[in-house]
Motif scaffolding. Structure first.
Motif, short mmCIF file in Angstrom:
data_model
loop_
_atom_site.label_atom_id
_atom_site.label_comp_id
_atom_site.label_asym_id
_atom_site.label_seq_id
_atom_site.Cartn_x
_atom_site.Cartn_y
_atom_site.Cartn_z
N GLY A 165 0.74 -1.30 -0.13
CA GLY A 165 -0.22 -0.09 0.06
C GLY A 165 0.91 1.37 0.09
N MET A 166 2.34 1.25 -0.01
CA MET A 166 2.99 2.17 0.13
C MET A 166 3.77 2.51 -1.19
SD MET A 166 4.21 2.62 3.99
CE MET A 166 3.07 2.53 5.16
N CYS A 167 4.14 3.76 -1.31
CA CYS A 167 4.72 4.22 -2.42
C CYS A 167 6.08 3.36 -2.83
CB CYS A 167 5.11 5.31 -2.62
SG CYS A 167 3.98 6.73 -3.01
N ILE A 168 6.35 3.11 -3.87
CA ILE A 168 7.60 2.31 -4.24
C ILE A 168 8.89 3.34 -5.06
CG2 ILE A 168 8.61 0.48 -5.60
CD1 ILE A 168 6.10 -1.35 -4.81
N ARG A 169 9.99 3.21 -4.50
CA ARG A 169 10.82 4.06 -5.11
C ARG A 169 12.37 3.42 -5.32
NH1 ARG A 169 7.08 6.49 -5.82
NH2 ARG A 169 6.57 8.66 -5.54
N ASP A 170 13.30 3.95 -6.06
CA ASP A 170 14.31 3.09 -6.39
C ASP A 170 15.51 4.02 -5.89
OD1 ASP A 170 16.66 2.04 -7.80
OD2 ASP A 170 15.59 2.19 -9.59
N PHE A 171 16.01 3.44 -4.77
CA PHE A 171 17.29 4.42 -3.90
C PHE A 171 18.59 4.00 -4.61
CE2 PHE A 171 13.82 4.46 -1.31
CZ PHE A 171 13.48 5.88 -0.92
N VAL A 172 19.24 4.88 -5.09
CA VAL A 172 20.79 4.69 -5.46
C VAL A 172 21.69 5.54 -4.70
CG1 VAL A 172 20.19 6.76 -7.21
CG2 VAL A 172 22.16 4.99 -7.50
N HIS A 173 22.78 5.19 -4.41
CA HIS A 173 23.79 5.68 -3.51
C HIS A 173 24.28 6.82 -4.18
CE1 HIS A 173 26.88 6.27 -0.58
NE2 HIS A 173 26.43 5.69 0.28
N VAL A 174 24.48 7.91 -3.44
CA VAL A 174 24.97 9.15 -3.86
C VAL A 174 26.42 9.08 -4.48
CG1 VAL A 174 25.70 10.12 -1.50
CG2 VAL A 174 25.27 11.57 -3.47
N THR A 175 27.11 8.17 -3.75
CA THR A 175 28.59 7.82 -4.21
C THR A 175 28.75 7.21 -5.57
OG1 THR A 175 29.46 8.04 -1.91
CG2 THR A 175 30.83 7.07 -3.68
N ASP A 176 27.59 6.28 -5.78
CA ASP A 176 27.26 5.68 -7.06
C ASP A 176 27.07 6.57 -8.23
OD1 ASP A 176 28.48 3.17 -6.23
OD2 ASP A 176 26.29 2.78 -5.56
N LEU A 177 26.23 7.53 -7.85
CA LEU A 177 25.83 8.86 -8.68
C LEU A 177 26.98 9.78 -9.23
CD1 LEU A 177 22.63 10.28 -7.34
CD2 LEU A 177 22.88 8.78 -9.18
N ALA A 178 27.82 9.84 -8.09
CA ALA A 178 29.06 10.72 -8.40
C ALA A 178 29.96 9.88 -9.27
CB ALA A 178 29.71 10.79 -7.13
N ALA A 179 30.11 8.61 -9.07
CA ALA A 179 30.90 7.70 -10.02
C ALA A 179 30.50 7.98 -11.52
CB ALA A 179 31.07 6.32 -9.58
N ALA A 180 29.03 7.67 -11.70
CA ALA A 180 28.60 8.03 -12.96
C ALA A 180 28.85 9.16 -13.77
CB ALA A 180 26.95 7.79 -12.84
N HIS A 181 28.97 10.44 -12.95
CA HIS A 181 29.24 11.65 -13.58
C HIS A 181 30.78 11.81 -14.05
CE1 HIS A 181 25.44 12.88 -11.32
NE2 HIS A 181 25.58 13.86 -12.17
N VAL A 182 31.56 11.13 -13.16
CA VAL A 182 32.89 11.14 -13.67
C VAL A 182 33.07 10.26 -15.14
CG1 VAL A 182 35.50 10.31 -13.32
CG2 VAL A 182 34.01 11.26 -11.39
N ALA A 183 32.39 9.08 -15.09
CA ALA A 183 32.26 8.42 -16.49
C ALA A 183 31.63 9.02 -17.66
CB ALA A 183 31.43 7.07 -16.22
N ALA B 163 23.39 2.91 -18.75
CA ALA B 163 24.51 3.35 -18.10
C ALA B 163 25.58 2.40 -17.88
CB ALA B 163 23.96 4.18 -16.77
N ARG B 164 25.08 1.23 -17.60
CA ARG B 164 26.05 0.08 -17.19
C ARG B 164 26.57 -0.41 -18.34
NH1 ARG B 164 24.37 -2.67 -12.30
NH2 ARG B 164 22.70 -1.78 -11.25
N THR B 165 26.01 -0.39 -19.59
CA THR B 165 26.78 -1.03 -20.82
C THR B 165 27.46 0.48 -21.32
OG1 THR B 165 24.48 -0.70 -21.97
CG2 THR B 165 25.73 -2.93 -21.67
N GLU B 166 27.08 1.38 -21.71
CA GLU B 166 27.54 2.52 -22.40
C GLU B 166 28.72 3.02 -21.44
OE1 GLU B 166 25.15 5.04 -24.72
OE2 GLU B 166 24.03 3.47 -25.27
N LEU B 167 28.62 3.31 -20.29
CA LEU B 167 29.63 3.96 -19.47
C LEU B 167 30.17 2.85 -18.55
CD1 LEU B 167 27.32 6.99 -18.20
CD2 LEU B 167 28.93 6.95 -19.89
N GLY B 168 30.03 1.82 -18.38
CA GLY B 168 30.52 0.83 -17.57
C GLY B 168 30.23 1.40 -16.09
N TRP B 169 29.19 1.80 -15.80
CA TRP B 169 28.76 2.10 -14.43
C TRP B 169 28.30 0.96 -13.94
CZ3 TRP B 169 23.43 3.03 -12.29
CH2 TRP B 169 23.48 3.78 -11.08
N THR B 170 29.19 0.86 -12.57
CA THR B 170 28.99 -0.28 -11.69
C THR B 170 28.72 0.01 -10.25
OG1 THR B 170 30.59 -1.44 -13.20
CG2 THR B 170 30.01 -2.74 -11.09
#
Ligand SMILES: NC(=O)c1ccc[n+]([C@@H]2O[C@H](COP(=O)([O-])OP(=O)(O)OC[C@H]3O[C@@H](n4cnc5c(N)ncnc54)[C@H](O)[C@@H]3O)[C@@H](O)[C@H]2O)c1
Length: 344
Positions: A230-248, A309-316
């Motif tokens: 009955g509650m909203c569902i969200r997708d949480f992503v760690h801020v340090t993983d977001l930061a790594a995506a920006h560098v990539a 993002a995983r395939t094109e940036l190698g984001w892991t």
């Protein structure tokens, strides 16, 4: 272009939550960083901490408003930036419904001002913080990059305006850009230098942690959604993983690759109740809470697929497990009860 230091970038909003974690990642990747921030929601101390943590790099703060075009041009020239990562924005959905003009001014006029300043300073690489809110109510889940963008609130609309402007500018002027649409950013720097410090705090995980630590009840909006609990569902992503995506993403532009847009989430749907349980598990304390009516414009389920993002940036992503996200956030809040006002 500066032949001496090809690795200088300007980060608007770099004293804020996601921006500061990205500034640290950029510094660790060898970039000199000029943070451009009006400190409306950002913290000078965050920038100072990064400078202390990565002394080999130049990390500077220009206190200024993105609406001040001349100041942005000056900061770009003086920092010799070759790219801009643009985080500065207003980001409360509810506030954007109540005060849309403010959101159009900061997010649209401010964003266009940064782009125009870049054109004057001869900078043609841009990384943009967009949002899952550009998709609106999902038609299919998980949401991939081809999902129609039909925002249901002014916040999402203002971000979509900039996304569209970027496509037109790329076609007309060759402005190369990466758009990142974050789902729910959460967690804190695993090394403990940086964390989330918003007043008021609008995000679920820090609010649930504060409820556990202080006993002040967490307000949950709606428990009658068409979801298993009955509650909203969200997708949480760690801020340090977001930061790594920006560098990539920045490195993709430096490698001469074309502009692209990427969704960034873990692809794991987590309900508000799952978050409450995780915070209770990690803190070992109950999370007192009350349930209020649903908020207008809150989709029931927002879950990304980030396979591009995983395939094109190698984001892991390294810290995406919910208990890890909560543990890093808890460590920050326990060590910094006054946020950046606490001693390091
Ligand atoms: N936090 C999330 O979960 C989330 C999700 C999707 C997208 N985003 C986007 O990510 C970006 C960063 O979000 P955040 O959570 O780090 O927010 P934040 O409020 O912590 O950071 C925003 C920063 O921008 C600065 N700023 C605001 N207006 C400015 C102006 N006019 N001139 C100069 N600086 C200004 C603030 O002082 C602050 O440091 C935003 O663009 C937001 O829309 C965030």
């Amino acid at each position: 272009m500066n032949p001496v230091d090809p690795k200088a970038v300007l980060v608007t909003g770099g004293a804020g939550y996601i921006g500061s974690h990205t500034v640290k990642a950029l510094a660790l990747a060898g970039y000199d960083v000029c943070v451009f921030d009006n400190l409306l929601a950002g913290h000078r101390e965050a920038v100072e901490r990064i400078a202390r943590a990565v002394p080999a790099r130049s990390i500077t703060l220009v206190e200024g408003d993105i609406l001040d075009r001349a100041r942005v041009v000056q900061a770009l020239r003086e920092s010799r930036a070759q790219a801009v990562l643009h985080f500065a924005a207003l980001l409360s959905v509810g506030e954007s419904v109540a005060e849309p003009a403010k959101y159009y001014e900061t997010n649209v006029i401010g964003g266009l001002t940064v782009l125009s300043a870049m054109a004057e300073a001869g900078v043609s690489r841009f990384v943009f913080s967009s949002t899952a809110a550009t998709f609106g109510e999902p038609l299919v889940t998980p949401i991939d990059e081809s999902h129609p963008q039909l925002p249901v609130n002014p916040y999402g609309e203002t971000k979509l305006v900039i996304e569209r402007a970027l496509r037109s500018l790329d076609a007309a002027t060759g402005l190369r850009h990466i758009v990142f649409r974050y789902f729910n950013a959460a967690g804190a720097d695993p090394e403990g230098h940086l964390g989330e410090d918003h007043t008021p705090e609008i995000h679920l995980i820090p609010r649930a942690i504060l409820a556990a630590l202080t006993g002040e009840p967490l307000q949950i909006f709606g428990d009658d959604y068409a979801t298993p609990d009955g509650m909203c569902i969200r997708d949480f992503v760690h801020v340090t993983d977001l930061a790594a995506a920006h560098v990539a993403g920045l490195q993709r532009l430096e490698a001469g690759r074309p502009s692209a847009s990427y969704n960034l989430g873990m692809g794991a749907g987590v309900s508000v109740r799952d978050v409450v349980s995780a915070v209770e598990r990690v803190t070992g304390r109950p999370v007192p809470h009350t349930v209020a009516a649903r908020r207008a414009g809150d989709p029931s389920r927002l879950v990304a697929t980030s396979s591009c993002a995983r395939t094109e940036l190698g984001w892991t992503p390294r810290y995406g497990d919910l208990d890890t996200i909560v543990s890093t956030a808890l460590a920050w809040h326990q060590a910094h009860p006054q946020g950046y006002g606490s001693p390091e």
